[in-house]
Structures are given as structure tokens and as C-alpha cells.
Design a protein around this motif. Structure first.
Motif, PDB file in Angstrom:
ATOM      1  N   MET A   1       0.853  -1.197   0.000  1.00 57.66           N
ATOM      2  CA  MET A   1       0.000   0.000   0.000  1.00 57.66           C
ATOM      3  C   MET A   1       0.890   1.248   0.000  1.00 57.66           C
ATOM      4  SD  MET A   1      -2.946   1.004   2.769  1.00 57.66           S
ATOM      5  CE  MET A   1      -3.745  -0.595   2.511  1.00 57.66           C
ATOM      6  N   ARG A   2       0.535   2.227  -0.854  1.00 59.50           N
ATOM      7  CA  ARG A   2       1.332   3.442  -0.996  1.00 59.50           C
ATOM      8  C   ARG A   2       0.511   4.667  -0.595  1.00 59.50           C
ATOM      9  NH1 ARG A   2       4.120   3.440  -6.861  1.00 59.50           N
ATOM     10  NH2 ARG A   2       1.982   3.851  -7.542  1.00 59.50           N
ATOM     11  N   TYR A   3       1.183   5.635   0.027  1.00 57.70           N
ATOM     12  CA  TYR A   3       0.485   6.836   0.476  1.00 57.70           C
ATOM     13  C   TYR A   3       1.411   8.045   0.374  1.00 57.70           C
ATOM     14  CZ  TYR A   3      -2.022  10.017   3.694  1.00 57.70           C
ATOM     15  OH  TYR A   3      -2.665  11.087   4.260  1.00 57.70           O
ATOM     16  N   PHE A   4       0.905   9.107  -0.261  1.00 56.42           N
ATOM     17  CA  PHE A   4       1.650  10.371  -0.426  1.00 56.42           C
ATOM     18  C   PHE A   4       0.722  11.486   0.044  1.00 56.42           C
ATOM     19  CE2 PHE A   4       5.117  12.253  -3.303  1.00 56.42           C
ATOM     20  CZ  PHE A   4       5.028  13.521  -2.754  1.00 56.42           C
ATOM     21  N   ASP A   5       1.153  12.239   1.034  1.00 53.10           N
ATOM     22  CA  ASP A   5       0.323  13.289   1.633  1.00 53.10           C
ATOM     23  C   ASP A   5       1.027  14.646   1.479  1.00 53.10           C
ATOM     24  OD1 ASP A   5      -0.708  15.073   3.846  1.00 53.10           O
ATOM     25  OD2 ASP A   5      -2.035  13.357   4.114  1.00 53.10           O
ATOM     26  N   ALA A  34       4.909   2.590   9.340  1.00 50.19           N
ATOM     27  CA  ALA A  34       5.494   1.332   8.869  1.00 50.19           C
ATOM     28  C   ALA A  34       4.485   0.432   8.175  1.00 50.19           C
ATOM     29  CB  ALA A  34       6.137   0.602  10.046  1.00 50.19           C
ATOM     30  N   GLN A  35       3.175   0.730   8.307  1.00 51.34           N
ATOM     31  CA  GLN A  35       2.171  -0.100   7.633  1.00 51.34           C
ATOM     32  C   GLN A  35       2.201   0.068   6.119  1.00 51.34           C
ATOM     33  OE1 GLN A  35      -2.024   1.268   8.123  1.00 51.34           O
ATOM     34  NE2 GLN A  35      -1.118   3.171   8.925  1.00 51.34           N
ATOM     35  N   PHE A  36       2.781   1.178   5.638  1.00 55.11           N
ATOM     36  CA  PHE A  36       2.780   1.442   4.207  1.00 55.11           C
ATOM     37  C   PHE A  36       4.033   0.869   3.553  1.00 55.11           C
ATOM     38  CE2 PHE A  36       0.455   5.062   6.137  1.00 55.11           C
ATOM     39  CZ  PHE A  36      -0.785   4.830   5.565  1.00 55.11           C
ATOM     40  N   ASP A  37       3.853   0.338   2.350  1.00 59.29           N
ATOM     41  CA  ASP A  37       5.019  -0.112   1.584  1.00 59.29           C
ATOM     42  C   ASP A  37       5.907   1.081   1.253  1.00 59.29           C
ATOM     43  OD1 ASP A  37       4.141  -2.794   1.503  1.00 59.29           O
ATOM     44  OD2 ASP A  37       2.798  -2.310  -0.149  1.00 59.29           O
ATOM     45  N   THR A  38       5.286   2.187   0.845  1.00 60.25           N
ATOM     46  CA  THR A  38       6.005   3.438   0.598  1.00 60.25           C
ATOM     47  C   THR A  38       5.133   4.585   1.092  1.00 60.25           C
ATOM     48  OG1 THR A  38       7.020   2.519  -1.399  1.00 60.25           O
ATOM     49  CG2 THR A  38       7.127   4.907  -1.117  1.00 60.25           C
ATOM     50  N   GLU A 275      -5.593   5.191   9.826  1.00 55.24           N
ATOM     51  CA  GLU A 275      -6.913   4.975   9.232  1.00 55.24           C
ATOM     52  C   GLU A 275      -6.947   5.232   7.723  1.00 55.24           C
ATOM     53  OE1 GLU A 275     -10.211   6.723  11.279  1.00 55.24           O
ATOM     54  OE2 GLU A 275      -9.452   6.169  13.259  1.00 55.24           O
ATOM     55  N   ILE A 276      -5.819   5.567   7.140  1.00 56.30           N
ATOM     56  CA  ILE A 276      -5.781   5.754   5.684  1.00 56.30           C
ATOM     57  C   ILE A 276      -6.151   4.469   4.938  1.00 56.30           C
ATOM     58  CG2 ILE A 276      -4.199   6.139   3.736  1.00 56.30           C
ATOM     59  CD1 ILE A 276      -5.277   8.698   5.003  1.00 56.30           C
ATOM     60  N   PRO A 277      -5.704   3.281   5.364  1.00 56.15           N
ATOM     61  CA  PRO A 277      -6.160   2.070   4.662  1.00 56.15           C
ATOM     62  C   PRO A 277      -7.682   1.942   4.634  1.00 56.15           C
ATOM     63  CG  PRO A 277      -4.268   1.554   6.024  1.00 56.15           C
ATOM     64  CD  PRO A 277      -4.669   2.956   6.369  1.00 56.15           C
ATOM     65  N   GLU A 278      -8.339   2.362   5.698  1.00 53.67           N
ATOM     66  CA  GLU A 278      -9.808   2.324   5.735  1.00 53.67           C
ATOM     67  C   GLU A 278     -10.397   3.283   4.700  1.00 53.67           C
ATOM     68  OE1 GLU A 278     -13.433   3.520   8.822  1.00 53.67           O
ATOM     69  OE2 GLU A 278     -11.443   3.077   9.616  1.00 53.67           O
ATOM     70  N   LEU A 279      -9.771   4.456   4.548  1.00 58.11           N
ATOM     71  CA  LEU A 279     -10.251   5.412   3.557  1.00 58.11           C
ATOM     72  C   LEU A 279     -10.012   4.894   2.139  1.00 58.11           C
ATOM     73  CD1 LEU A 279     -11.503   8.205   3.061  1.00 58.11           C
ATOM     74  CD2 LEU A 279      -9.193   9.180   3.172  1.00 58.11           C
ATOM     75  N   ILE A 280      -8.878   4.284   1.913  1.00 57.01           N
ATOM     76  CA  ILE A 280      -8.597   3.684   0.601  1.00 57.01           C
ATOM     77  C   ILE A 280      -9.625   2.599   0.291  1.00 57.01           C
ATOM     78  CG2 ILE A 280      -6.946   2.232  -0.661  1.00 57.01           C
ATOM     79  CD1 ILE A 280      -4.697   3.807   0.732  1.00 57.01           C
ATOM     80  N   GLU A 281      -9.921   1.780   1.275  1.00 61.00           N
ATOM     81  CA  GLU A 281     -10.904   0.712   1.090  1.00 61.00           C
ATOM     82  C   GLU A 281     -12.283   1.286   0.780  1.00 61.00           C
ATOM     83  OE1 GLU A 281     -12.626  -2.884   0.616  1.00 61.00           O
ATOM     84  OE2 GLU A 281     -10.475  -2.458   0.757  1.00 61.00           O
ATOM     85  N   LEU A 282     -12.625   2.431   1.371  1.00 64.10           N
ATOM     86  CA  LEU A 282     -13.902   3.085   1.093  1.00 64.10           C
ATOM     87  C   LEU A 282     -13.995   3.461  -0.388  1.00 64.10           C
ATOM     88  CD1 LEU A 282     -16.555   4.357   2.240  1.00 64.10           C
ATOM     89  CD2 LEU A 282     -15.230   6.472   2.547  1.00 64.10           C
ATOM     90  N   PHE A 283     -12.911   4.007  -0.935  1.00 63.67           N
ATOM     91  CA  PHE A 283     -12.898   4.355  -2.365  1.00 63.67           C
ATOM     92  C   PHE A 283     -13.077   3.103  -3.214  1.00 63.67           C
ATOM     93  CE2 PHE A 283     -11.617   8.386  -0.909  1.00 63.67           C
ATOM     94  CZ  PHE A 283     -11.557   9.284  -1.974  1.00 63.67           C
ATOM     95  N   LEU A 284     -12.382   2.042  -2.865  1.00 63.80           N
ATOM     96  CA  LEU A 284     -12.476   0.806  -3.649  1.00 63.80           C
ATOM     97  C   LEU A 284     -13.877   0.213  -3.582  1.00 63.80           C
ATOM     98  CD1 LEU A 284      -9.036  -0.791  -2.666  1.00 63.80           C
ATOM     99  CD2 LEU A 284      -9.637   0.252  -4.870  1.00 63.80           C
TER     100      LEU A 284
END
Length: 311
Positions: A1-5, A34-38, A275-284
Motif C-alpha cells: 500500500m502506498r500513500y503520499f500526503d 510502517a504499515q505502508f510499503d512506501t 486509518e488511511i487504509p480504511e479510507l482507501i478501502e472506502l474508495f475501492l
């Protein structure tokens, strides 16, 4: 999972309240990163409207030094991106980018732009909410836009490969910047005024201009910028703003600028980056493709910094 803020105030909070980026009770720390790959995070040096002159510039230097010290303390789990090629996007990295929120941090001296550049600043907002020697922020009284000094600073920032951030600009300042800027502009943490009428949000016209410049708009997770009834704001509102901007042709423009630690935790629709993974999952779950979701949460911002030869 990737995240850029594109925007947070976390490092300023670390300086002001003596917190540490490795582990804390703020919106961001290395343990949760650390949960993010990048993971790429823009860390703003926030300058209150009350500070000017050398006091403002010294505060900038102190926060920038704290930024460097905190990165050193993480034993290479976190690294600063300063020059082209630094953003290698390898796995298990927490990349940090220094930015400025309110160019009163220059202390009124244009020669301090070079110090911004030396320390790795890549984005700079000319104002915060009030008015300063560069121009009028979005919550200041009057109808003024950019000042003569502000115009000089825009030119000097661009000469030093620092992108202008218009998230806190008054409408007049926004259009003045557009008239003189040669490079793309960004709104690192602003939502759609058509959905939530906060003065901090962007009109459709402003979004079109940023899109046409080749810039970025970062979705803000602060409740007051998501829903006119702040108490009812939720993650679904983030989708509403995303869908509006996408309807304006923003597939390559839209990003995330959560505004982490720009307010109390209860003022946001997420308690932190965990909680970003939860937001990503909401989009999906709402039929956003994996490729489009990745664009919004990572790729558009990463491509922008590489395309502009910033990193």
C-alpha cells in the motif's frame, strides 16, 4: 500500500510541544507509518500570523532543525527528500519533504528564499489565514491580493524550484499568483467549495486553473472543510469532494493533503495515518478502480514531484 500526503503540521507540533516523530499521540509517527510499503509526507513549517521579521525567520530555522534532528533520530527509517533522484520510491521507506505554510517565515527578506532552498523546502504558501507583507490570506478583511514584495517572492521561489501553495490564499491573492507564476501551482490541503462552502475551499474555476497549470489539489480531512454541518462530517464526505473534483476532469490533479495535526484529533474524520487504509478501502468499495485510487493516494503527487524535477 502506498500513500503520499501533501500537507501536515506534525513536525511543527513536534517542535512546539516537544514530541518525537518515532512515537507519539499525534496524527503521524514512524511506528504507524510502517504499515505502508512506501509513504511520502510533506511536513510544513507552520508560521502563525502573529510572527514577523527575524522572529519569524528564526522560528523557521528552529523547526527546520528539529525536522532534521527527528529524521536523524529514526536511524534511517525516515529520510528527507531534497534533490532530484532522492525520491527513489523503494519499499519500506518513510520519505519526508520540508514545506512552508506562511512565507512570513522569510522574515521580510527575499534573500532568505535561498535558505529555504538550501534546507530542502519544495512547497511554500505565501500566507496563512491573515495578511502579511506578501499578501492577504483567506480570512483577512479587505480585498487586497499580492503585494510588490509578494510578487518578487513568487519569482524568487520559482527561480529556486519551490512551488507556490495557494491553499490559504484569498481569492484576490490566488488570481494574482496565477497571473505571474510560470510554474504549476498547488493547493496542498483544500476541498471543493461546491460541496462545503468554507472560505478555505476552492471554487470550480480555481480548480480548473490549478488543473490546467499542471498542479495538484490535496483533499483535506478536517471536518470543517468537508461538510457545512461540521458535526456530521465523515469519511463519506471525502468521497463527495473527490467525485466533484473528478467530474471537473481532475483524474491527474487530485491528491491527498490531510492537514494532519492542523487541529485536534476530534476535528478530523480520521484519527491519524493508521486509518488511511480504511479510507482507501472506502474508495475501492465505491467502485473506484485500483489504478485511480492509487493515483489519488499516491501516484499523482509522486509523478508531479518527479515531472517538475523537484525530487
Amino acid at each position: 500500500m502506498r500513500y503520499f500526503d501533501l500537507h501536515c503540521d506534525t513536525m511543527t507540533e513536534c517542535y512546539v510541544n516537544d514530541r518525537h516523530i518515532e512515537s507519539n499521540a499525534l496524527h503521524i509517527d514512524c511506528n504507524r507509518a510502517a504499515q505502508f510499503d512506501t509513504y511520502v509526507q510533506c511536513y510544513a513549517v507552520w508560521m502563525p500570523d502573529s510572527l514577523h521579521g527575524d522572529k519569524a525567520f528564526q522560528r523557521f530555522l528552529h523547526v527546520a532543525e528539529r525536522f532534521s534532528a527527528e529524521i536523524r533520530s529514526t536511524n534511517q527509517t525516515m529520510c528527507q527528500c531534497k534533490a532530484p533522484g532522492d525520491l527513489e520510491l523503494s519499499s519500506n521507506h518513510h520519505y519526508a519533504i520540508l514545506t512552508v505554510e506562511n512565507a512570513t517565515a522569510l522574515g521580510g527578506k527575499i534573500e532568505n528564499v535561498a535558505e529555504f532552498a538550501r534546507l530542502g523546502v519544495k512547497l511554500c504558501g505565501l500566507t496563512w489565514n491573515g495578511e502579511n507583507e506578501l499578501g492577504r490570506g483567506v480570512r483577512a478583511a479587505g480585498e487586497g491580493g499580492i503585494t510588490s514584495f509578494g510578487s518578487q517572492v513568487v519569482e524568487e521561489l520559482e527561480r529556486n524550484h519551490i512551488i507556490i501553495d495557494v491553499s490559504h490564499a484569498s481569492p484576490e491573492l490566488f488570481f494574482d499568483v496565477v497571473s505571474i507564476a510560470n510554474n504549476p501551482i498547488v493547493a496542498t490541503h483544500s476541498n471543493a467549495k461546491s460541496i462545503c462552502h468554507s472560505a478555505r475551499n476552492l471554487t470550480d474555476e480555481q480548480f480548473f486553473i490549478i488543473r490546467e497549470s499542471g498542479g495538484l489539489v490535496g483533499l483535506n480531512l478536517y471536518k470543517g472543510f468537508l461538510n457545512d454541518e461540521q458535526g456530521k462530517a465523515c469519511m463519506d464526505d471525502v468521497l463527495r469532494h473527490a467525485e466533484h473534483f473528478l467530474s471537473l476532469g481532475g483524474e491527474d490533479t487530485l491528491a491527498i493533503g490531510a492537514d494532519w495535526d492542523g487541529g485536534a484529533k476530534e476535528d478530523f474524520v480520521a484519527s491519524g495515518i493508521e486509518e488511511i487504509p480504511e479510507l482507501i478501502e472506502l474508495f475501492l468499495r465505491h467502485n473506484y478502480s485500483e489504478s485511480l485510487t492509487d493515483k489519488i493516494f499516491f501516484k499523482n503527487a509522486a509523478d508531479f514531484f518527479k515531472r517538475e524535477n523537484l525530487l
